[in-house]
Design a protein around this motif. Structure first.
Motif, PDB file in Angstrom:
ATOM      1  N   ALA A 266      33.126  41.422  99.047  1.00  0.00           N
ATOM      2  CA  ALA A 266      33.488  40.087  98.560  1.00  0.00           C
ATOM      3  C   ALA A 266      34.696  40.155  97.632  1.00  0.00           C
ATOM      4  O   ALA A 266      35.594  39.304  97.686  1.00  0.00           O
ATOM      5  CB  ALA A 266      32.290  39.458  97.844  1.00  0.00           C
ATOM      6  N   LEU A 267      34.719  41.175  96.780  1.00  0.00           N
ATOM      7  CA  LEU A 267      35.848  41.335  95.869  1.00  0.00           C
ATOM      8  C   LEU A 267      37.135  41.633  96.642  1.00  0.00           C
ATOM      9  O   LEU A 267      38.211  41.134  96.293  1.00  0.00           O
ATOM     10  CB  LEU A 267      35.567  42.466  94.879  1.00  0.00           C
ATOM     11  CG  LEU A 267      34.529  42.165  93.803  1.00  0.00           C
ATOM     12  CD1 LEU A 267      34.123  43.447  93.075  1.00  0.00           C
ATOM     13  CD2 LEU A 267      35.066  41.141  92.804  1.00  0.00           C
ATOM     14  N   GLY A 268      37.029  42.428  97.690  1.00  0.00           N
ATOM     15  CA  GLY A 268      38.200  42.716  98.517  1.00  0.00           C
ATOM     16  C   GLY A 268      38.748  41.462  99.159  1.00  0.00           C
ATOM     17  O   GLY A 268      39.967  41.254  99.222  1.00  0.00           O
ATOM     18  N   SER A 269      37.840  40.609  99.638  1.00  0.00           N
ATOM     19  CA  SER A 269      38.254  39.344 100.248  1.00  0.00           C
ATOM     20  C   SER A 269      38.960  38.460  99.227  1.00  0.00           C
ATOM     21  O   SER A 269      40.005  37.852  99.515  1.00  0.00           O
ATOM     22  CB  SER A 269      37.035  38.624 100.827  1.00  0.00           C
ATOM     23  OG  SER A 269      37.399  37.349 101.341  1.00  0.00           O
ATOM     24  N   ASN A 270      38.409  38.405  98.019  1.00  0.00           N
ATOM     25  CA  ASN A 270      39.030  37.598  96.965  1.00  0.00           C
ATOM     26  C   ASN A 270      40.380  38.180  96.543  1.00  0.00           C
ATOM     27  O   ASN A 270      41.308  37.429  96.222  1.00  0.00           O
ATOM     28  CB  ASN A 270      38.099  37.519  95.752  1.00  0.00           C
ATOM     29  CG  ASN A 270      37.012  36.479  95.928  1.00  0.00           C
ATOM     30  OD1 ASN A 270      37.275  35.283  95.873  1.00  0.00           O
ATOM     31  ND2 ASN A 270      35.787  36.925  96.138  1.00  0.00           N
ATOM     32  N   THR A 271      40.486  39.501  96.548  1.00  0.00           N
ATOM     33  CA  THR A 271      41.759  40.136  96.200  1.00  0.00           C
ATOM     34  C   THR A 271      42.845  39.744  97.194  1.00  0.00           C
ATOM     35  O   THR A 271      43.973  39.407  96.812  1.00  0.00           O
ATOM     36  CB  THR A 271      41.604  41.667  96.180  1.00  0.00           C
ATOM     37  OG1 THR A 271      40.674  42.041  95.157  1.00  0.00           O
ATOM     38  CG2 THR A 271      42.936  42.349  95.916  1.00  0.00           C
ATOM     39  N   GLN A 272      42.510  39.771  98.476  1.00  0.00           N
ATOM     40  CA  GLN A 272      43.473  39.385  99.506  1.00  0.00           C
ATOM     41  C   GLN A 272      43.878  37.923  99.363  1.00  0.00           C
ATOM     42  O   GLN A 272      45.062  37.574  99.475  1.00  0.00           O
ATOM     43  CB  GLN A 272      42.878  39.630 100.895  1.00  0.00           C
ATOM     44  CG  GLN A 272      42.710  41.093 101.249  1.00  0.00           C
ATOM     45  CD  GLN A 272      42.109  41.285 102.627  1.00  0.00           C
ATOM     46  OE1 GLN A 272      41.545  40.354 103.211  1.00  0.00           O
ATOM     47  NE2 GLN A 272      42.211  42.495 103.150  1.00  0.00           N
ATOM     48  N   MET A 273      42.891  37.055  99.102  1.00  0.00           N
ATOM     49  CA  MET A 273      43.182  35.633  98.972  1.00  0.00           C
ATOM     50  C   MET A 273      44.072  35.367  97.756  1.00  0.00           C
ATOM     51  O   MET A 273      45.052  34.613  97.837  1.00  0.00           O
ATOM     52  CB  MET A 273      41.882  34.834  98.839  1.00  0.00           C
ATOM     53  CG  MET A 273      42.105  33.331  98.705  1.00  0.00           C
ATOM     54  SD  MET A 273      40.563  32.407  98.660  1.00  0.00           S
ATOM     55  CE  MET A 273      39.856  33.010  97.125  1.00  0.00           C
ATOM     56  N   LEU A 274      43.756  35.991  96.626  1.00  0.00           N
ATOM     57  CA  LEU A 274      44.550  35.784  95.414  1.00  0.00           C
ATOM     58  C   LEU A 274      45.972  36.325  95.594  1.00  0.00           C
ATOM     59  O   LEU A 274      46.938  35.713  95.111  1.00  0.00           O
ATOM     60  CB  LEU A 274      43.870  36.467  94.227  1.00  0.00           C
ATOM     61  CG  LEU A 274      42.638  35.754  93.673  1.00  0.00           C
ATOM     62  CD1 LEU A 274      41.860  36.668  92.729  1.00  0.00           C
ATOM     63  CD2 LEU A 274      43.032  34.472  92.960  1.00  0.00           C
TER      64      LEU A 274
END
Length: 337
Positions: A266-274
């Motif tokens: 989930a954190l990886g997904s948020n990192t990509q989005m940010l």
């Protein structure tokens, strides 16, 4: 044309030309010194108004970009903590596995229990310290915006940030509850699943001690630590030791590992989005800045040529005015004997 000492038409025309040239020259000099062809509303009311609105949008987008940068820092800090916690869980799995080799030795089991409990305290310490400006996505704050009593000043367990000039927002919800949900039931150990609302080790289903900020006193595998005789814990369910319990305990740690892996995903997904939103935000800022420049920036090559031309015209206008003023003096020659 008649000669008059009261009305000097040539001088009037020369003076008007000089004043007009002087006004235009002043505007050009201002453009050259400021780099702006529109610096006040008097220069171009429409362009100045539009540029002012766009400058407001630039300031707003800058704030949005700052918020995205802060969110990225929070996610980055949480990711580092989550990866470290996974490393500690791998060590715990090794320690739990070794329990199967020492079931006949209460002292050895107690020592391993102390070791596991120490690792659980490490997990909670890492989780609590993953706090950025009061935001912590791993630990759980019972006091909400009032913070916690652990000295880490956790004031929020979720992160909300603005995504654009329109005021849209996005939220990254704290992972404590998600972790507890991801820890599956384990009937062999008598535990249904991890439980939210306390320390991270508690949410992972590895301890029954939910107090946040304090030292964990025991783990679910061997019970309370600090004693050579193990009187509680899953290893001694029903008063017997069984290899089945060891297998179940290993499964429990693997459940915790799976839960933390979900967190890192989930954190990886948020990192990509940010990262994507930050790049887009920078592009928006650049486009707005370019738009304001198109409305207000002066073409310095054109202004330079214009300045040279106006300076020449000014000199000629001054010369013309001098000649025109001299005509009045010529009238005197008509009366000389």
């Amino acid at each position: 044309m008649s000669l008059s000492i009261n009305t000097n038409t040539s001088a009037m025309i020369a003076l008007e030309t000089l004043n007009a040239t002087q006004t235009e020259l002043s505007a050009t000099e201002n453009a050259v010194s400021t780099g702006l062809k529109v610096s006040t509303a008097a220069d171009n009311p429409a362009a100045f108004g539009i540029a002012s609105q766009m400058n407001g949008n630039i300031a707003g987008q800058s704030a949005v970009n700052d918020g995205l940068s802060f969110a990225s820092q929070v996610v980055s800090s949480t990711t580092s903590a989550a990866n470290q916690i996974i490393s500690v869980l791998n060590t715990i799995q090794s320690a739990v596995t070794s329990l199967g080799d020492n079931q006949g030795s209460p002292t050895s089991v107690g020592q391993i229990g102390d070791e596991i409990t120490s690792y659980l305290n490490q997990i909670d310490t890492i989780a609590r310290n993953a706090t950025t400006n009061g935001v912590n996505l791993l630990a759980y704050s019972k006091q909400g915006t009032g913070g916690t009593a652990d000295g880490n000043a956790i004031t929020a367990n979720s992160l909300r940030y603005v995504t654009g000039l329109s005021g849209d927002t996005a939220t990254i919800t704290g992972f404590n509850s998600m972790i507890a949900t991801d820890v599956t039931a384990n009937a062999s150990l008598g535990i249904s699943k991890g439980t939210a609302g306390g320390s991270l080790a508690y949410a992972l289903g590895l301890t029954t001690d939910k107090t946040m900020g304090g030292n964990i006193s025991g783990n679910v595998f061997t019970g309370t630590t600090g004693s050579s005789t193990i009187t509680s814990g899953f290893l001694n369910k029903s008063g017997t030791s069984s290899s089945a319990y060891v297998s179940a305990m290993i499964s429990q740690v693997q459940n915790a590992l799976n839960a933390m892996t979900e967190v890192t995903a989930a954190l990886g997904s948020n990192t990509q989005m940010l990262s994507s939103m930050s790049t887009y935000g920078s592009t928006v800022s650049d486009n707005l800045t370019a738009g304001v420049g198109a409305l207000t920036d002066a073409d310095m090559s054109a202004e330079s040529a214009k300045l040279t031309s106006l300076q020449t015209k000014q000199s000629l206008a001054i010369k013309s005015l001098t000649i025109a003023n001299g005509q009045s003096q010529n009238i005197l020659s008509l009366f000389q004997g």
